[in-house]
Design an enzyme around this catalytic site. Structure first.
Site, PDB file in Angstrom:
ATOM      1  N   SER A 281      -9.436   1.574   2.519  1.00 44.72           N
ATOM      2  CA  SER A 281      -8.584   2.395   1.684  1.00 44.72           C
ATOM      3  C   SER A 281      -7.517   1.591   0.946  1.00 44.72           C
ATOM      4  O   SER A 281      -6.864   2.103   0.037  1.00 44.72           O
ATOM      5  CB  SER A 281      -7.896   3.466   2.557  1.00 44.72           C
ATOM      6  OG  SER A 281      -7.113   2.886   3.595  1.00 44.72           O
TER       7      SER A 281
ATOM      8  N   LYS B 145       0.838  -1.197   0.000  1.00 45.93           N
ATOM      9  CA  LYS B 145       0.000   0.000   0.000  1.00 45.93           C
ATOM     10  C   LYS B 145       0.876   1.250   0.000  1.00 45.93           C
ATOM     11  O   LYS B 145       1.897   1.311   0.700  1.00 45.93           O
ATOM     12  CB  LYS B 145      -0.918  -0.032   1.223  1.00 45.93           C
ATOM     13  CG  LYS B 145      -1.966   1.067   1.275  1.00 45.93           C
ATOM     14  CD  LYS B 145      -2.900   0.857   2.470  1.00 45.93           C
ATOM     15  CE  LYS B 145      -3.967   1.929   2.570  1.00 45.93           C
ATOM     16  NZ  LYS B 145      -4.909   1.679   3.679  1.00 45.93           N
TER      17      LYS B 145
ATOM     18  N   SER C 175     -10.113  -0.870   6.590  1.00 51.39           N
ATOM     19  CA  SER C 175      -9.462  -0.834   5.282  1.00 51.39           C
ATOM     20  C   SER C 175      -8.719  -2.107   4.926  1.00 51.39           C
ATOM     21  O   SER C 175      -8.365  -2.306   3.760  1.00 51.39           O
ATOM     22  CB  SER C 175      -8.498   0.351   5.212  1.00 51.39           C
ATOM     23  OG  SER C 175      -9.197   1.570   5.365  1.00 51.39           O
TER      24      SER C 175
END
Length: 554
Positions: free
Chosen positions: A135, A61, A159
């Site tokens: 996210s 990420k 997330s």
């Protein structure tokens, strides 16, 4: 010499081109760089070095530091060049993982939709008209589409779980502090967790074990009274409005757990949903301003307007609200713990539904808030969670979530494994009944279904291995039927076997004499060069018996 890491890299970049999803990536490393690392990794493997993640491809990420790539947190003007990998990245690399690149995310990890990014909305892996979930959107989709084997995300409000559910993969949200968060751009530093995505539970568990720092929070695992797993399941009316078919899918998951021996019991969900609403509607959102508020207020280029609005609005929250919310949260946590009692886990749908991109665009705040109904409270209550696939609804993945007290991470994964239907495995060698590796199957909960033969399209060779084992190779001519046992075992068990499979063995499809197929152990063709062809015996046990009786082996 076999080069499994190099082959995996080349397959991944072919897959990247085939799926044509550029919005997944913020920083994609050149194929040549990964091939160079793969060459070195294959040489280490050939020299006998053990690397538990050898050749696994890792996506990271974009708010987690990867040396050599900018850390953007989804905002180009925020980007910086990290001096080193974040510890979680370094540990997985040390175990043999190869980093493909950094992935797109809801900017500053603020959102559960995967659309709040100047790098583009990340579309769902199964339906490009729907959101991927955020996210950690790019990380989840990279795994779901088969580009990466593992991916790192973060989870403050869900997330690391919402995108897992939407894309039909596994998401592990560990106990806070179990995995270091150094080298991670914070969303809410006191709540953030680094999470892992994988296509199977065993793969995710392996990665999590390598990332973990058990000494960080030396808190004992809550004591457990012996007996079957105890699963708390809320009444349907307490789940609120769900998408069509989701209540039934959740109930079906509960039934599967009960069929596997778990005891189901009702639970009052009220303290969980009330706490969930506090994460964004209360004063806890002020911590997001602490993290990046000054940067957002400076008005840099590339800010997502929804994210900027959430973070800037948190600036003016009065301090007394935070103390009031902390007191209220403590009361809700006590109520939640009382509601769970001695339950091992709480079973919930991961989200109430799966919105389209158009629905999020029409109501970005309301749609996002709905998605966090079941996930937002987990970190506020200092709990751990596993998001796992639990079937399909309307042709799209449906996922459930198991939540438990801190430090029950391993317990939750064992329960989650019960949700996956068993798989069939064809064995023709050292895993047969009575053979040296058969205890591996038994230890994983496997049971023998029947003895049969393959379709007459295989040849069997005696490999020079310890313990002795045969190599089953498919052939286009002069094949024969080979004795085979069909075993049934949990999917997680098959994943564990596959992860530990030594070269030259591979897992593939075995055609059976009745026209059906099953997963089975095959052998890479290079390994049978010079090995004795024992096809004429019709099976491994017949060959072994002939050797013990002193019969000629021709």
């Amino acid at each position: 010499m076999p080069r499994p890491a190099l082959a995996r890299v080349r397959a991944a970049y072919a897959r990247i081109e085939a799926v044509d999803r550029p919005e997944i990536w913020i920083g994609l490393r050149p194929q040549s760089a990964l091939e160079e690392e793969a060459h070195a990794l294959d040489a280490r493997l050939a020299a006998g070095e053990f690397l538990p993640l050898a050749g696994r491809l890792l996506a990271v990420k974009g708010n987690i530091d990867v040396a050599g790539l900018p850390t953007t947190a989804g905002c180009p003007s925020y980007a910086y060049e990290p001096a080193a990998d974040a510890p979680v990245v370094a540990r997985l690399r040390a175990a043999g993982a190869l980093v493909v690149g950094t992935t797109n995310l809801d900017q500053f990890a603020t959102g559960l939709v995967g659309t709040r990014s100047p790098y583009g909305a990340v579309r769902n892996a199964h339906d490009p008209d729907r959101v991927s979930g955020g996210s950690s959107s790019g990380s989840a989709v990279a795994v779901a589409l088969g580009v990466a084997d593992l991916a790192l995300g973060t989870d403050t409000a869900g997330s690391g779980r919402v995108p897992a559910a939407f894309n039909g993969i596994v998401g592990l949200k560990p106990t806070r502090g179990l995995v270091p968060a150094d080298g991670v751009v914070p969303a809410c530093a006191s709540l953030d967790c680094v999470t892992v995505f994988a296509r199977t539970l065993p793969e995710a568990e392996t990665a999590l074990s390598l990332m973990s720092s058990p000494a960080t929070r030396p808190v004992p695992v809550p004591a457990r009274v012996p007996g079957p797993w105890r699963i708390a399941v809320p009444r349907a009316e307490q789940l609120g409005e769900l998408d069509a078919g989701w209540a039934e899918a959740h109930a079906s998951a509960a039934v599967r757990l009960r069929a596997a021996g778990a005891v189901l019991r009702p639970v009052d969900l009220t303290p969980f949903t009330e706490a969930a609403a506090m994460l964004y509607e209360g004063a806890f959102v002020a911590e997001r301003y602490t993290a990046v508020g000054a940067f957002v207020d400076s008005g840099p280029a590339g800010l997502d307007p929804t994210v900027a609005g959430i973070i800037s609005a948190a600036r003016d929250l009065p301090a007394h609200r935070l103390f009031a919310d902390r007191d209220r949260l403590a009361r809700l946590r006590t109520a939640a713990e009382a509601a769970l009692g001695d339950a091992d886990a709480l079973l919930l749908p991961t989200t109430p539904g799966h919105p389209t991109l158009a629905e999020v665009a029409a109501d970005p705040l309301g749609t996002n808030a709905r998605l966090g109904r079941f996930t937002n409270s987990t970190n506020l209550f200092d709990q751990c969670a596993v998001a796992a696939p639990a079937g399909e609804v309307g042709g799209l993945p449906f996922g459930v979530m198991l939540i438990g007290p801190a430090h029950t991470d391993e317990r939750l994964t064992r329960i989650a494994a019960l949700l996956t239907p068993p798989v069939r495995l064809a064995v023709a060698g050292a895993h047969l009944t009575g053979e040296p590796l058969n205890p591996q199957l038994l230890s994983l909960g496997a049971r023998l279904i029947r003895t049969t033969t393959t379709a007459p399209v295989y040849r069997l060779h005696a490999l020079r291995t310890a313990p002795p084992k045969p190599g089953l190779v498919r052939t286009d001519e002069a094949g024969a039927a080979i004795e085979t046992e069909i075993w049934e075992l949990p999917a997680a068990g098959l994943g564990a076997l596959t992860a530990a499979l030594p070269h030259p063995m591979v897992l593939g499809r075995v055609d059976l004499s009745d026209g059906t197929t099953a997963a089975g152990f095959l052998c890479e063709p290079y390994a049978v060069e010079g090995a004795e062809d024992i096809t004429r015996y019709g099976g491994w046990r017949a060959y072994r018996s002939s050797r013990e009786e002193g019969a000629p082996t021709f």
